[in-house]
Structure formats: C-alpha cells, structure tokens
Design a protein around this motif. Sequence first.
Motif, short mmCIF file in Angstrom:
data_model
loop_
_atom_site.label_atom_id
_atom_site.label_comp_id
_atom_site.label_asym_id
_atom_site.label_seq_id
_atom_site.Cartn_x
_atom_site.Cartn_y
_atom_site.Cartn_z
N UNK A 202 7.66 5.00 -3.53
CA UNK A 202 7.08 4.76 -4.84
C UNK A 202 7.09 3.28 -5.22
N UNK A 203 8.17 2.61 -4.95
CA UNK A 203 8.30 1.19 -5.29
C UNK A 203 9.06 0.53 -4.16
N UNK A 204 8.41 0.22 -3.05
CA UNK A 204 9.10 -0.25 -1.84
C UNK A 204 9.96 -1.48 -2.08
N UNK A 205 11.14 -1.45 -1.49
CA UNK A 205 12.05 -2.58 -1.55
C UNK A 205 12.24 -3.22 -0.19
N UNK A 206 11.56 -2.69 0.81
CA UNK A 206 11.67 -3.22 2.15
C UNK A 206 10.84 -2.40 3.11
N UNK A 207 11.06 -2.63 4.40
CA UNK A 207 10.34 -1.89 5.43
C UNK A 207 11.15 -1.93 6.71
N UNK A 208 10.88 -0.98 7.59
CA UNK A 208 11.48 -0.96 8.93
C UNK A 208 10.32 -0.90 9.92
N UNK A 209 10.33 -1.81 10.87
CA UNK A 209 9.28 -1.84 11.88
C UNK A 209 9.82 -1.48 13.25
N UNK A 210 9.05 -0.69 14.00
CA UNK A 210 9.38 -0.36 15.38
C UNK A 210 8.28 -0.92 16.27
N UNK A 211 8.65 -1.58 17.41
CA UNK A 211 7.69 -2.30 18.23
C UNK A 211 7.79 -1.88 19.69
N UNK A 212 6.63 -1.91 20.37
CA UNK A 212 6.56 -1.65 21.80
C UNK A 212 5.90 -2.84 22.49
N UNK A 213 6.29 -3.06 23.77
CA UNK A 213 5.77 -4.20 24.51
C UNK A 213 4.49 -3.92 25.25
N UNK A 214 3.92 -2.74 25.07
CA UNK A 214 2.66 -2.41 25.70
C UNK A 214 1.79 -1.67 24.71
N UNK A 215 0.50 -1.58 25.01
CA UNK A 215 -0.38 -0.79 24.16
C UNK A 215 0.11 0.65 24.21
N UNK A 216 0.38 1.18 23.02
CA UNK A 216 1.06 2.49 22.99
C UNK A 216 0.70 3.22 21.70
N UNK A 217 0.45 4.50 21.79
CA UNK A 217 0.18 5.34 20.62
C UNK A 217 1.46 6.10 20.28
N UNK B 228 0.81 -1.22 0.00
CA UNK B 228 0.00 0.00 0.00
C UNK B 228 0.85 1.27 0.00
N UNK B 229 2.17 1.09 0.06
CA UNK B 229 3.10 2.23 -0.02
C UNK B 229 2.81 3.30 1.03
N UNK B 230 2.57 2.88 2.24
CA UNK B 230 2.28 3.85 3.30
C UNK B 230 2.66 3.30 4.67
N UNK B 231 2.91 4.22 5.58
CA UNK B 231 3.26 3.86 6.95
C UNK B 231 2.03 3.39 7.71
N UNK B 232 2.22 2.34 8.51
CA UNK B 232 1.13 1.79 9.33
C UNK B 232 1.43 2.07 10.80
N UNK B 233 0.46 2.64 11.51
CA UNK B 233 0.58 2.88 12.95
C UNK B 233 -0.53 2.10 13.65
#
Length: 356
Positions: A109-124, A73-78
């Motif tokens: 435009x044409x994603x070749x990968x992604x970087x994910x950041x994670x938290x161990x609790x429910x967090x905005x 979808x070429x967009x950041x997911x939160x």
Amino acid sequence: MNAIERLASAGEIEDVVEVVRSTARRLIGSDGIAVILREGDACHYVEEDAVGPLWKGRNFPLSSCISGWAMLHRQTVVIADIRRDERIPQDLYRETFVRSLVMAPVRSEDPIGAIGAYWGQVYEPTSDEVETLETLTRATATAMENVRLVKALSRALEEAEFARDELRHRVKNAYTATEALARLTLPPEHARALSARIAALARAHDLLDRKLAHQDQITLGELVEAELEPYKVDAPGRFTVVGPVVTLAGPQALALGLALNELATNALKYGALSVPTGRLEVSWRRDAQHLVLEWSEADGPMVRGAALESFGSRLLRRLVEGQLGGSLRRHMESSGVTCVIEFAAPLMIGSDRVDT
C-alpha cells in the motif's frame, strides 16, 4: 518458516536487513539479491548477497531505477531480459552480472523499500520463485513495522518514566515548600502540628511510590495505613483498620489507593475527619471470589447530599467501576457516610488486623 521466525524476532531494522540478506538468495535460488530502502525520493541499496558486486551503499532517484518503479507503482516487476526493457537504466546494469530480475516492493500500500532477485542469464522466473520473493517482502514489511512500533512504544515509555520522575520530584518539593511556609507564617505551636501532618503525607506518598515502583505489589493493610497515616496525627483512638492479608498487584493497588485517597479527602472536607470527634473504620473481608472493603464514618457533621455527587465522587466511581472492574455503593447514615467497594481479588492468607 525459519526466515519468517527470524524476521518476527528482529529488534532493529539492521536485523531485518541481515535476515533478508542471509536467506533470500537461497530461498529463491537466484544469483544475487539486493535490499533497498526508500529514503524520500531516493532508493538506498543497503545490502546485497550476490556472485558479483551490485550497488550496495549507493543512492538513486526513484524515477531512475527499477526498484523505484516497483515502489512507485506498488507492484512486483518480472523482467526476463533486462536489455529488452526500457525501464532498466542500462548504464547502471552494464557493469554488473545481471541479465534478468524480479523486484518486489516491501509493503504494497505504501512501499518503504524493495527486495530484488537477480540472475546472470536470460531467465523467466517461475511463479514459485516470484511468490517466494513476495512472501518474503510481506514478512519483511511486518517485521519493519514491528520494529517501528517497539521503538515508538519504548520512546513513549521513556517519556512516561521521565514525566513520572519529574512529577515525583515536584511533589517532594511541594511538600518541602509547604512545610517551610508553615514554619514562616504560623505561630510555632500551629506550625509544628501542620508540619507533622505534611511530613506524614510525604512519608505515605514515598512509601506507596517505593512499594509500587520496585515490588509492583503491596498488601491491602499497608495501602490503607499509608493512605490514612497523614490524618492520624494527634488523633489516637479515632481510626480502626481491620482485615485479613490481601496482596494487591500494582494496577489494583494504584486504583484502590486513589479511591481511598479520594474518600479520605472527602472525609476531611465534609465528613468525620473534619471534626475532632469524628471516627473512621476501614474493614475488608472476602466474599466468594471478591474482596469487599467497607469505609464507615461516624460522629461527624451532617453531610450534604451534594457532596456525594461531587467531581471527586464521580472520579471515585470511575476508579472502582472502570479500573477495578468492581462496584461502589454509598449511602448516608445519621452517624456518617458509609461506602462499600467490591471487586475481584486474589485469595487471602493469614490475618492483618490493625486497630488504631
């Protein structure tokens, strides 16, 4: 800024991944990060830095993981709570510490990968944290593209060097074969003369090749002498070469050497070098910030005007005007062809007078 500088100097994809692994978690303030690369229709989790294990080394279809969703979808997911989002494969996340995340695609435009950041609790995640991750993905995309371009250029250079070496070998073989054919097909006295000329041509080619390949510079006197040597066999007193010392860089020497070779070839076919009585003078001087080289033929046959507009002459103009950024003036005198080449050149030191 330090992370971006390190990404800019990365020489391999592995270096890019390592910079992200070692800096992203601290920059974002998350409990973990993962670096994902796209491999066809799959997501490959290549690296991670987290308080607990994630999915390093594993592959998943693009359609079955959130990193794939971000790329497709070429967009950041939160996602503040992964257990309330239907895009999350719960079975995969149940075995990890992850409760919230941000996933940003590498190259929008044409994603070749992604970087994910994670938290161990429910967090905005805050807008600053999201922006930091997106900035890092943009820098990562640029770094990976730079690595790809450098590798492509390196391969092209290797191929060009291989082609040059092959051409050099073929040229030497051609000289050797031509000399052998001369000995086989011509009377001994004629074969010796032709072999001497071929050997001179081979020596000139070898000299220019060694000079330009290893020193990347050559004096104008050496260049002119090398180009004229094959034509001076059995022709004492017909050539005059005079001028001060001028050192030419490789690109200038190559272009001017080709121009001199073209002039000599034309003179051999149509001009002063085509008859035993013809004479040639090559001289050069400094005029302000330019070098002026004059090629003057005398006592040759009447030159046809069409010779000045041959394919070789058009090549000569492209060499002088295009590669040297100079000017070319040619005209026919009653005694022969005169050509003046002018282009910007370094300061001249000493003298390099050679009369032959």
